[in-house]
Design a protein around this motif. Structure first.
Motif, PDB file in Angstrom:
ATOM      1  N   LEU A 120       0.830  -1.195   0.000  1.00  0.00           N
ATOM      2  CA  LEU A 120       0.000   0.000   0.000  1.00  0.00           C
ATOM      3  C   LEU A 120       0.873   1.257   0.000  1.00  0.00           C
ATOM      4  CD1 LEU A 120      -2.912   1.040   0.167  1.00  0.00           C
ATOM      5  CD2 LEU A 120      -2.676   1.044   2.655  1.00  0.00           C
ATOM      6  N   ASP A 121       1.909   1.233   0.831  1.00  0.00           N
ATOM      7  CA  ASP A 121       2.775   2.403   0.944  1.00  0.00           C
ATOM      8  C   ASP A 121       3.385   2.785  -0.404  1.00  0.00           C
ATOM      9  OD1 ASP A 121       2.196   2.559   3.575  1.00  0.00           O
ATOM     10  OD2 ASP A 121       3.969   1.417   4.234  1.00  0.00           O
ATOM     11  N   VAL A 122       3.883   1.759  -1.080  1.00  0.00           N
ATOM     12  CA  VAL A 122       4.488   2.021  -2.383  1.00  0.00           C
ATOM     13  C   VAL A 122       3.443   2.594  -3.339  1.00  0.00           C
ATOM     14  CG1 VAL A 122       5.687   0.991  -4.349  1.00  0.00           C
ATOM     15  CG2 VAL A 122       6.164   0.166  -2.025  1.00  0.00           C
ATOM     16  N   ALA A 123       2.266   2.018  -3.308  1.00  0.00           N
ATOM     17  CA  ALA A 123       1.207   2.467  -4.209  1.00  0.00           C
ATOM     18  C   ALA A 123       0.867   3.928  -3.965  1.00  0.00           C
ATOM     19  CB  ALA A 123      -0.025   1.604  -4.029  1.00  0.00           C
ATOM     20  N   ILE A 124       0.758   4.303  -2.704  1.00  0.00           N
ATOM     21  CA  ILE A 124       0.432   5.691  -2.368  1.00  0.00           C
ATOM     22  C   ILE A 124       1.481   6.624  -2.954  1.00  0.00           C
ATOM     23  CG2 ILE A 124       0.223   7.350  -0.468  1.00  0.00           C
ATOM     24  CD1 ILE A 124      -0.993   5.033   1.197  1.00  0.00           C
ATOM     25  N   LYS A 125       2.747   6.196  -2.797  1.00  0.00           N
ATOM     26  CA  LYS A 125       3.841   7.034  -3.281  1.00  0.00           C
ATOM     27  C   LYS A 125       3.822   7.130  -4.809  1.00  0.00           C
ATOM     28  CE  LYS A 125       7.922   6.415  -0.929  1.00  0.00           C
ATOM     29  NZ  LYS A 125       8.874   5.428  -0.979  1.00  0.00           N
ATOM     30  N   GLU A 126       3.657   5.997  -5.455  1.00  0.00           N
ATOM     31  CA  GLU A 126       3.714   5.942  -6.912  1.00  0.00           C
ATOM     32  C   GLU A 126       2.549   6.681  -7.571  1.00  0.00           C
ATOM     33  OE1 GLU A 126       5.917   4.191  -9.173  1.00  0.00           O
ATOM     34  OE2 GLU A 126       7.242   4.327  -7.420  1.00  0.00           O
ATOM     35  N   LEU A 127       1.362   6.490  -6.993  1.00  0.00           N
ATOM     36  CA  LEU A 127       0.172   7.061  -7.630  1.00  0.00           C
ATOM     37  C   LEU A 127       0.054   8.575  -7.411  1.00  0.00           C
ATOM     38  CD1 LEU A 127      -2.292   4.164  -6.901  1.00  0.00           C
ATOM     39  CD2 LEU A 127      -1.883   5.110  -9.169  1.00  0.00           C
ATOM     40  N   GLY A 128       0.640   9.028  -6.316  1.00  0.00           N
ATOM     41  CA  GLY A 128       0.646  10.474  -6.101  1.00  0.00           C
ATOM     42  C   GLY A 128      -0.629  11.015  -5.468  1.00  0.00           C
ATOM     43  N   PRO A 129      -0.677  12.326  -5.251  1.00  0.00           N
ATOM     44  CA  PRO A 129      -1.722  12.951  -4.434  1.00  0.00           C
ATOM     45  C   PRO A 129      -3.103  12.995  -5.090  1.00  0.00           C
ATOM     46  CG  PRO A 129      -0.272  14.629  -5.379  1.00  0.00           C
ATOM     47  CD  PRO A 129       0.318  13.301  -5.748  1.00  0.00           C
ATOM     48  N   ASP A 130      -3.230  12.612  -6.352  1.00  0.00           N
ATOM     49  CA  ASP A 130      -4.556  12.641  -6.967  1.00  0.00           C
ATOM     50  C   ASP A 130      -5.476  11.549  -6.442  1.00  0.00           C
ATOM     51  OD1 ASP A 130      -3.917  14.770  -8.431  1.00  0.00           O
ATOM     52  OD2 ASP A 130      -3.485  13.662 -10.299  1.00  0.00           O
ATOM     53  N   TYR A 131      -4.899  10.584  -5.778  1.00  0.00           N
ATOM     54  CA  TYR A 131      -5.702   9.453  -5.307  1.00  0.00           C
ATOM     55  C   TYR A 131      -5.598   9.357  -3.794  1.00  0.00           C
ATOM     56  CZ  TYR A 131      -4.813   8.455 -10.208  1.00  0.00           C
ATOM     57  OH  TYR A 131      -4.707   8.564 -11.552  1.00  0.00           O
ATOM     58  N   THR A 132      -6.766   9.264  -3.157  1.00  0.00           N
ATOM     59  CA  THR A 132      -6.708   9.174  -1.693  1.00  0.00           C
ATOM     60  C   THR A 132      -6.343   7.746  -1.276  1.00  0.00           C
ATOM     61  OG1 THR A 132      -8.989   8.459  -1.423  1.00  0.00           O
ATOM     62  CG2 THR A 132      -8.604  10.835  -1.504  1.00  0.00           C
ATOM     63  N   GLU A 133      -5.901   7.674  -0.034  1.00  0.00           N
ATOM     64  CA  GLU A 133      -5.513   6.365   0.491  1.00  0.00           C
ATOM     65  C   GLU A 133      -6.711   5.410   0.475  1.00  0.00           C
ATOM     66  OE1 GLU A 133      -3.415   6.427   4.235  1.00  0.00           O
ATOM     67  OE2 GLU A 133      -4.006   4.355   4.667  1.00  0.00           O
ATOM     68  N   GLU A 134      -7.873   5.950   0.838  1.00  0.00           N
ATOM     69  CA  GLU A 134      -9.076   5.111   0.851  1.00  0.00           C
ATOM     70  C   GLU A 134      -9.373   4.537  -0.524  1.00  0.00           C
ATOM     71  OE1 GLU A 134     -12.398   7.264   2.412  1.00  0.00           O
ATOM     72  OE2 GLU A 134     -11.686   7.017   4.483  1.00  0.00           O
ATOM     73  N   GLU A 135      -9.256   5.400  -1.535  1.00  0.00           N
ATOM     74  CA  GLU A 135      -9.539   4.944  -2.894  1.00  0.00           C
ATOM     75  C   GLU A 135      -8.588   3.815  -3.290  1.00  0.00           C
ATOM     76  OE1 GLU A 135     -11.319   9.063  -4.882  1.00  0.00           O
ATOM     77  OE2 GLU A 135      -9.158   8.737  -4.844  1.00  0.00           O
ATOM     78  N   ILE A 136      -7.337   4.028  -2.961  1.00  0.00           N
ATOM     79  CA  ILE A 136      -6.344   3.016  -3.323  1.00  0.00           C
ATOM     80  C   ILE A 136      -6.637   1.697  -2.614  1.00  0.00           C
ATOM     81  CG2 ILE A 136      -3.882   2.427  -3.258  1.00  0.00           C
ATOM     82  CD1 ILE A 136      -3.321   5.466  -3.433  1.00  0.00           C
ATOM     83  N   ARG A 137      -7.014   1.809  -1.338  1.00  0.00           N
ATOM     84  CA  ARG A 137      -7.285   0.577  -0.587  1.00  0.00           C
ATOM     85  C   ARG A 137      -8.486  -0.173  -1.173  1.00  0.00           C
ATOM     86  NH1 ARG A 137      -7.335   1.967   5.686  1.00  0.00           N
ATOM     87  NH2 ARG A 137      -7.329  -0.300   5.975  1.00  0.00           N
ATOM     88  N   LEU A 138      -9.519   0.590  -1.514  1.00  0.00           N
ATOM     89  CA  LEU A 138     -10.725  -0.045  -2.064  1.00  0.00           C
ATOM     90  C   LEU A 138     -10.406  -0.815  -3.350  1.00  0.00           C
ATOM     91  CD1 LEU A 138     -13.383   2.751  -1.477  1.00  0.00           C
ATOM     92  CD2 LEU A 138     -13.542   0.390  -0.667  1.00  0.00           C
ATOM     93  N   VAL A 139      -9.703  -0.143  -4.236  1.00  0.00           N
ATOM     94  CA  VAL A 139      -9.416  -0.792  -5.514  1.00  0.00           C
ATOM     95  C   VAL A 139      -8.460  -1.962  -5.316  1.00  0.00           C
ATOM     96  CG1 VAL A 139      -8.503  -0.463  -7.841  1.00  0.00           C
ATOM     97  CG2 VAL A 139      -9.879   1.333  -6.778  1.00  0.00           C
ATOM     98  N   ARG A 140      -7.553  -1.799  -4.367  1.00  0.00           N
ATOM     99  CA  ARG A 140      -6.621  -2.889  -4.112  1.00  0.00           C
ATOM    100  C   ARG A 140      -7.386  -4.141  -3.650  1.00  0.00           C
ATOM    101  NH1 ARG A 140      -1.983  -4.081   0.133  1.00  0.00           N
ATOM    102  NH2 ARG A 140      -3.717  -3.745   1.538  1.00  0.00           N
ATOM    103  N   ILE A 141      -8.411  -3.925  -2.820  1.00  0.00           N
ATOM    104  CA  ILE A 141      -9.227  -5.062  -2.365  1.00  0.00           C
ATOM    105  C   ILE A 141      -9.870  -5.765  -3.562  1.00  0.00           C
ATOM    106  CG2 ILE A 141     -11.332  -5.705  -1.107  1.00  0.00           C
ATOM    107  CD1 ILE A 141     -10.585  -3.350   0.849  1.00  0.00           C
TER     108      ILE A 141
END
Ligand code: ADP
Ligand code: MG
Ligand code: ZN
Length: 746
Positions: free
Chosen positions: A717-738
């Protein structure tokens, strides 16, 4: 010293024995009845019976009185004699007992409806030791050949159900009940257990004295029925209101009480004309029609029974969802008993009564010509009813107070007055005025007359008495008749005014009323809500049962199946499985008979008898819908966390909003996501795309998904947050990752 040690040893031994007995009782409770815990006082009562002591049980309707004698009967040596008032109901109880056991001779009844061969069969089962419970109506118990037969067998104890029938002060006096004690003496002594839902001290005393059990251990439960919702509505549009209410509660069972047989017939016709499946029931009908109508209701061929109070005592249908009083009953005792027939299973129970003071006046008229003593009692009882109906206090508090119980909760949350407080108006000055006016005009008038004087109405009668010249004439013209009606009734409720029923309801001021004039104290009256049935939606009461996350679709299917099975066996549906059991099945999804036994209310006997078809249906359903059952989950954590997991999985299966899921489990959104990640990481597949579709920008979701699919080297998750950048919230990333893990990984 030694003595002290001995005593300690004895106490410990006693405690040990009690513990042992308790676990044995729980075991048997589960085995026979499928319940995992006792309700209220049940265990204490049962121990007392097992110890051979006389027992007196006061428990509200639905409290679970039957079990208090059924379980000990199964455990003790000999046959328990159960005395119960109505032949028609005995069959139900016996049928119900038989579903708990493989031995159909376990329970029998002996009454005038049986032919010779049937009686022979019963007697031979009893003599062979197969029978543990033998039901009697009091009139059959007194038959000589029955007495002679009973003298030959070992009796474990006598149970007297609906014991208030002994007392003239009860609401259902039956003279035959007075003969129970002498007959028992003739048959032979054994411990007694008497049970009733009538709580007034007078009735209690009568019962104990008459049965010769003044030394009995008394077990009195609280009479509070938290799942019952009490509402009193002004009787303006009653037919319309009732039809509407029934339509909003389609498919549920309900009872409507009317005071007269004529009204019963009329209302039944009206309901039928409106497409409602209803039947009538009153004592004026011929016995076979009456029995057939009752049966239609118990077997759920119809939803509604419209009845006089002749209907209901001992009716053990546990899932009556509403009781409507078309007319106010004559006493609060009656009201409590009748409303008590709703929600016996602890589920929803809507108690709706329609009140109009005119009805009370009609009831008073009926009392004319009765002995004065009886009138006096009747008058007091009616007054209590009026005061209950007009009060703005919590209904529950008033009812419990009537039974000598203090309810201390500020707001019960489950009555109309608590949910929707009525406007109260100060009426100290007006009450004083009304009393003074009454004192001056004298004791030859009814309340209407007094009110008309205060309002300044020039009626012929008022003129003929010259009260249009009185100083009170028109003194209260700045209020309306409804207000003054409430004031006068308040005076009656407070006992400041007497009403003479024999003389057509003439009212007069008494000593207390004089005192009030001299020293008035604050008084408020309650005005009706301005009630307009067209505007006011009848609020649907949320089911009060354990409810939770039951699968509605499966629940409905199980109910249908229950109907079919019941029909096949000629039994009422609730004898097969009760609502709480079906509800539990639609949470647990049992697919083997073994699992079935873990369902609440399902013991070994029932699982074996009726489980098969239900298990089959559930299995097919689970397979078709690819449901992940709680049992199949690899639950890693323990305690209520795993409860959360099951709930979450089921909720997502039902496409529930995540916010609602989180709220239901008291989690914040973050914690919910963590739970879901845990579930997914342990290999369970969840489909959350419905939620992503609704709450996320589609392009963003696609971007994140693509990142995990094509760019990412791990699912960190951490890497994803860094790579995807500020346009995507952590929640959004977590949801899609699930979603990604489920679709790609699992
Ligand atoms: P009463 O005669 O006091 O009105 P019943 O004996 O008819 O009450 O029981 C009322 C309901 O409570 C029934 O549906 C019964 O199955 C249920 N019940 C009784 N004991 C228990 C228990 N220990 N756990 C759960 N339900 C129970
Ligand atoms: Mg009962
Ligand atoms: Zn309340």
């Amino acid at each position: 010293m030694n003595f002290v040690i001995l005593e300690t040893v004895q106490t410990t031994m006693k405690q040990e024995q009690e513990k042992e007995q308790s676990s044995l009782l729980h075991e048997k409770l589960k085995e026979y009845f499928g319940f995992s815990s006792f309700k209220g006082n049940q265990e204490a009562v049962i121990r007392n019976v097992l110890a051979g002591r006389d027992t007196f049980v006061l428990m509200p309707t639905g409290g679970g009185k039957s079990l208090c004698y059924q379980l000990p009967a199964l455990l003790m040596e000999g046959v328990a004699i159960v005395i119960s008032p109505l032949i028609a109901l005995m069959k139900n109880q016996v049928d119900s007992m038989r579903t708990f056991s493989a031995e159909s001779g376990i329970a029998h009844f002996l009454n005038s409806s049986l032919n010779k061969t049937a009686v022979q069969q019963v007697r031979s089962d009893v003599l062979a030791g197969k029978t543990k419970l033998l039901y009697f109506a009091p009139e059959s118990l007194t038959k000589e050949d029955n007495v002679a037969f009973l003298r030959k067998i070992k009796i474990s104890f006598y149970a007297i159900d609906e014991a208030h029938c002994i007392s003239e002060w009860g609401h259902d006096f039956r003279p035959e009940y007075r003969r129970i004690r002498p007959i028992i003496n003739e048959i032979g002594p054994a411990p007694l257990i008497a049970l009733t839902a009538t709580a007034t001290p007078k009735v209690q005393m009568d019962i104990q004295k008459n049965l010769g059990m003044t030394d009995a251990s008394v077990f009195k439960s609280s009479f509070n029925r938290p799942n019952l919702y009490y509402e009193i509505r002004p009787k303006h549009n009653v037919d319309h209101d009732i039809i509407r209410f029934i339509k909003q509660n389609e498919g549920k069972s309900g009872i409507i009480y009317c005071l007269s047989r004529k009204k019963v017939e009329e209302l039944t016709e009206l309901l039928l004309a409106n497409g409602i499946k209803a039947r009538a029931y009153h004592a004026g009908m011929d016995a076979s029609t009456r029995a057939a109508n009752q049966d239609d209701f118990l077997m759920e061929r119809v939803d509604v029974i419209v009845a006089t109070i002749a209907f209901g005592m001992g009716i053990d249908k546990p899932d009556v969802r509403y009781v409507i009083h078309y007319d106010m009953p004559k006493s609060l005792e009656g009201y409590y008993q009748e409303t008590g027939r709703a929600g016996r299973d602890g589920g929803e129970g809507y108690c709706l009564a329609f009140y109009s003071y005119k009805d009370i006046q009609k009831l008073e008229k009926f009392m004319q010509g009765k002995p004065i003593a009886e009138q006096e009692i009747g008058k007091l009882l009616l007054l209590e009813t009026v005061s209950y109906a007009e009060s703005s206090m919590c209904r529950r508090k008033t009812l419990l107070h009537y039974f000598g119980e203090e309810y201390t909760e500020e707001n019960c949350g489950n009555c109309d007055n608590c949910r929707n407080p009525k406007p109260k108006v100060d009426a100290k000055a007006e009450l004083k005025m009304a009393l003074e006016a009454l004192r001056d005009i004298g004791d030859k008038f009814k309340s209407d007359y007094l009110i008309n004087v205060l309002l300044g109405k020039n009626t012929a009668l008022i003129k003929s008495y010259g009260h249009n010249k009185s100083k009170w004439f028109s003194a209260g013209a700045d209020h309306d008749a409804r207000f003054w009606g409430a004031v006068v009734r308040q005076a009656l409720i407070l006992g400041l005014v007497d009403k003479n029923i024999e003389n057509y309801g003439l009212i007069s001021i008494n000593r207390k009323g004089e005192n009030y004039i001299a020293m008035p104290f604050p008084v408020t009256v309650t005005l009706d809500h301005d009630y307009d049935a067209e505007e006011k939606e009848i609020e649907a009461v949320a089911p009060m049962g354990k409810g939770g996350a039951a699968d509605e679709e499966l629940f409905a299917m199980l109910k249908d199946l229950r109907k079919k099975v019941a029909k096949k066996h000629g039994l009422p549906p609730f004898v097969i499985f009760q609502d709480p059991s079906l509800e539990d099945m639609s949470v647990q999804y049992p697919i083997t008979l073994e699992e079935m036994q873990n369902i609440t209310g399902v013991g070994v006997g029932k699982a074996r008898k009726f489980g098969e078809e239900f298990v089959k249906l559930i299995k097919a359903y689970v397979e078709e819908k690819e449901i992940i059952r709680p049992q199949d989950m690899i639950v890693k954590s323990v305690g209520n966390k795993s409860g959360n997991k099951i709930f979450i999985i089921q909720s997502i299966d039902r496409k529930m909003d995540f916010e609602d899921i989180a709220r239901a489990k008291d989690l914040d959104f973050d914690e919910l996501l963590t739970e879901i990640e845990g579930i997914v990481n342990s290999g369970t597949k969840l489909d959350i795309s419905y939620y992503i579709r609704e709450f996320m920008d589609e392009d963003k979701a696609d971007d994140i998904y693509l990142y995990f699919k094509e760019d990412a080297e791990s699912d960190s998750l951490d890497v994803a947050i860094k790579e995807l950048g500020p346009d995507y919230t952590e929640e959004e990333i977590r949801l899609v990752r699930i979603k990604f893990i489920c679709e790609q990984g699992n």
